[in-house]
Design a protein around this motif. Structure first.
Motif, short mmCIF file in Angstrom:
data_model
loop_
_atom_site.label_atom_id
_atom_site.label_comp_id
_atom_site.label_asym_id
_atom_site.label_seq_id
_atom_site.Cartn_x
_atom_site.Cartn_y
_atom_site.Cartn_z
N ASN A 47 0.82 -1.22 0.00
CA ASN A 47 0.00 0.00 0.00
C ASN A 47 0.86 1.27 0.00
O ASN A 47 0.49 2.28 0.58
N LEU A 48 2.00 1.21 -0.68
CA LEU A 48 2.88 2.38 -0.76
C LEU A 48 2.27 3.44 -1.67
O LEU A 48 1.72 3.12 -2.72
N PRO A 49 2.39 4.71 -1.29
CA PRO A 49 1.98 5.79 -2.19
C PRO A 49 2.84 5.76 -3.46
O PRO A 49 4.00 5.36 -3.42
N TRP A 50 2.29 6.20 -4.57
CA TRP A 50 3.02 6.17 -5.83
C TRP A 50 4.23 7.09 -5.84
O TRP A 50 5.14 6.93 -6.65
N THR A 51 4.26 8.04 -4.90
CA THR A 51 5.36 9.00 -4.83
C THR A 51 6.58 8.47 -4.08
O THR A 51 7.61 9.13 -4.03
N ILE A 52 6.48 7.28 -3.51
CA ILE A 52 7.56 6.72 -2.69
C ILE A 52 8.48 5.86 -3.55
O ILE A 52 8.04 4.96 -4.25
N GLY A 53 9.77 6.16 -3.44
CA GLY A 53 10.80 5.35 -4.09
C GLY A 53 11.61 4.61 -3.05
O GLY A 53 11.34 4.70 -1.84
N SER A 54 12.63 3.93 -3.49
CA SER A 54 13.46 3.14 -2.59
C SER A 54 14.15 4.00 -1.54
O SER A 54 14.27 3.59 -0.37
N LYS A 55 14.58 5.20 -1.92
CA LYS A 55 15.27 6.09 -0.97
C LYS A 55 14.33 6.50 0.17
O LYS A 55 14.71 6.47 1.35
N GLU A 56 13.10 6.87 -0.16
CA GLU A 56 12.13 7.27 0.86
C GLU A 56 11.74 6.10 1.75
O GLU A 56 11.55 6.27 2.96
N LEU A 57 11.64 4.91 1.16
CA LEU A 57 11.31 3.72 1.94
C LEU A 57 12.42 3.42 2.93
O LEU A 57 12.18 3.16 4.11
N ARG A 58 13.68 3.53 2.49
CA ARG A 58 14.83 3.32 3.37
C ARG A 58 14.84 4.36 4.50
O ARG A 58 15.05 4.01 5.66
N THR A 59 14.59 5.60 4.16
CA THR A 59 14.59 6.68 5.15
C THR A 59 13.53 6.43 6.21
O THR A 59 13.79 6.57 7.41
N TYR A 60 12.33 6.06 5.79
CA TYR A 60 11.25 5.82 6.75
C TYR A 60 11.61 4.69 7.72
O TYR A 60 11.49 4.83 8.93
N PHE A 61 12.07 3.56 7.21
CA PHE A 61 12.32 2.40 8.07
C PHE A 61 13.64 2.49 8.83
O PHE A 61 13.85 1.73 9.77
N SER A 62 14.51 3.41 8.48
CA SER A 62 15.78 3.55 9.20
C SER A 62 15.59 4.02 10.63
O SER A 62 16.50 3.87 11.45
N LYS A 63 14.43 4.53 10.97
CA LYS A 63 14.18 4.92 12.37
C LYS A 63 14.12 3.71 13.30
O LYS A 63 14.23 3.84 14.51
N TYR A 64 13.98 2.52 12.73
CA TYR A 64 13.95 1.29 13.53
C TYR A 64 15.32 0.65 13.67
O TYR A 64 15.51 -0.22 14.51
N GLY A 65 16.26 1.04 12.80
CA GLY A 65 17.60 0.49 12.83
C GLY A 65 18.21 0.50 11.44
O GLY A 65 17.62 1.03 10.49
N HIS A 66 19.39 -0.12 11.32
CA HIS A 66 20.10 -0.09 10.04
C HIS A 66 19.35 -0.89 8.97
O HIS A 66 19.05 -2.07 9.15
N VAL A 67 19.06 -0.23 7.85
CA VAL A 67 18.40 -0.86 6.71
C VAL A 67 19.50 -1.28 5.73
O VAL A 67 20.21 -0.44 5.19
N ALA A 68 19.62 -2.58 5.51
CA ALA A 68 20.63 -3.10 4.58
C ALA A 68 20.20 -2.88 3.14
O ALA A 68 21.03 -2.64 2.27
N ASN A 69 18.89 -2.96 2.89
CA ASN A 69 18.38 -2.77 1.53
C ASN A 69 16.91 -2.39 1.60
O ASN A 69 16.17 -2.90 2.44
#
Length: 88
Positions: A15-37
């Protein structure tokens, strides 16, 4: 006995918004810890987002924190977050 490869901590994110790319997805989830990919899946012919992607954490604690979070919001949308099914 060691299998020779590290455990992967992978989440499916839907259910990702169409405006979200891989960089934004990484940025969002990095608040939980290191995102490898982090990768958003795109239609190869149209170049448009398929509204889902995958996030891989390098640490179990970060993976557990993100997957145990009740609700994820990104650009006004509630995301579907599940542990990804890994094929053996």
């Amino acid at each position: 006995m060691s299998t020779g490869f590290a455990r992967s901590y992978k989440l499916f994110v839907g259910n990702l918004p169409w405006t979200i790319g891989s960089k934004e997805l990484r940025t969002y989830f990095s608040k939980y810890g290191h995102v490898a990919n982090a990768e958003v899946v795109f239609d190869r012919q149209l170049g448009l987002s398929k509204h889902y992607g995958f996030v891989v954490f390098s640490q179990r604690d970060a993976f557990n924190s993100a997957s145990n979070q009740n609700t994820h919001f990104l650009e006004g949308r509630v995301l579907t977050v599940q542990r990804a099914n890994e094929s053996p």
